[in-house]
Scaffold this active site. Sequence first.
Site, PDB file in Angstrom:
ATOM      1  N   SER A 142       0.450  -1.119  -0.261  1.00 25.88           N
ATOM      2  CA  SER A 142       0.234  -0.026   0.043  1.00 25.88           C
ATOM      3  C   SER A 142       0.977   1.667   0.236  1.00 25.88           C
ATOM      4  CB  SER A 142      -0.599  -0.233   1.126  1.00 25.88           C
ATOM      5  OG  SER A 142      -1.641   1.258   1.389  1.00 25.88           O
ATOM      6  N   TYR A 155      -1.622  -0.253  10.600  1.00 24.67           N
ATOM      7  CA  TYR A 155      -2.319  -1.367   9.167  1.00 24.67           C
ATOM      8  C   TYR A 155      -0.386  -0.145   8.365  1.00 24.67           C
ATOM      9  CZ  TYR A 155      -3.750  -1.214   4.121  1.00 24.67           C
ATOM     10  OH  TYR A 155      -3.938  -1.105   3.262  1.00 24.67           O
TER      11      TYR A 155
END
Length: 237
Positions: A142, A155
Amino acid sequence: MQSLKGKTALITGASRGIGKAAARALAKEGVHLGLIATSQKSLQEIIEELSDADISFASAGVDISKEEEVQQAVKQLEDELGAFDIIINNAGIGTKGDFLDISTEEWEKVFQVNVMGTVHITKAALPGMMKKNKGDIINISSMSGLKGTKGSSAYSASKFAVLGLSESLMQEVRHYNIRVSALTPSLVETDLTRGDGERNPDKFMQAEDLAEYMVSQLKLEQRTFIKTAAMWGTNPF
């Protein structure tokens, strides 16, 4: 460009979002699919949707954070489809909140799925790929794995870890003609992100955009590969 027809792919998180889009895109290319998600029922739905494709399917509902379950599931899929040519480590979860508000249990769960899930799947399927002396591994990281942001410490840390894993593994297995790539997309309109703030979802990157890119990357001649790729929405705001 090489043809993908007749190859086999293992996709995690295959029942929705990026994994589901990848399954659809690879099915169009004639790739046999081994699909993993937490729900066997949801996998059956995507298999039924793609039933007209002239390919073979195998699926397993499994919690990828549990190594023994993963080993058994991958063996089952390999027994049905043979060793895999492609691994797409897509499954992931997220959590939001200030650092002090994220519990230890939440941290552990994010790392167990996003990082160790990738480890478990790859360790289970890589030996078969090494015997073939050729293959592709695509790990979905990501933009949060490149730049931390407020409220995403767990995350982001997990996605940084996926990039480190991908880099190191690439150096180890390139001698077996195995290409390891990591994708770092910005916000993708999926079930995980839908409703995230006031925005026009149609202007954000779609799961199909990543799937299209992955197909193009996999078609590159075996002598070359793209190590990392950052994909952004052109004008989302």
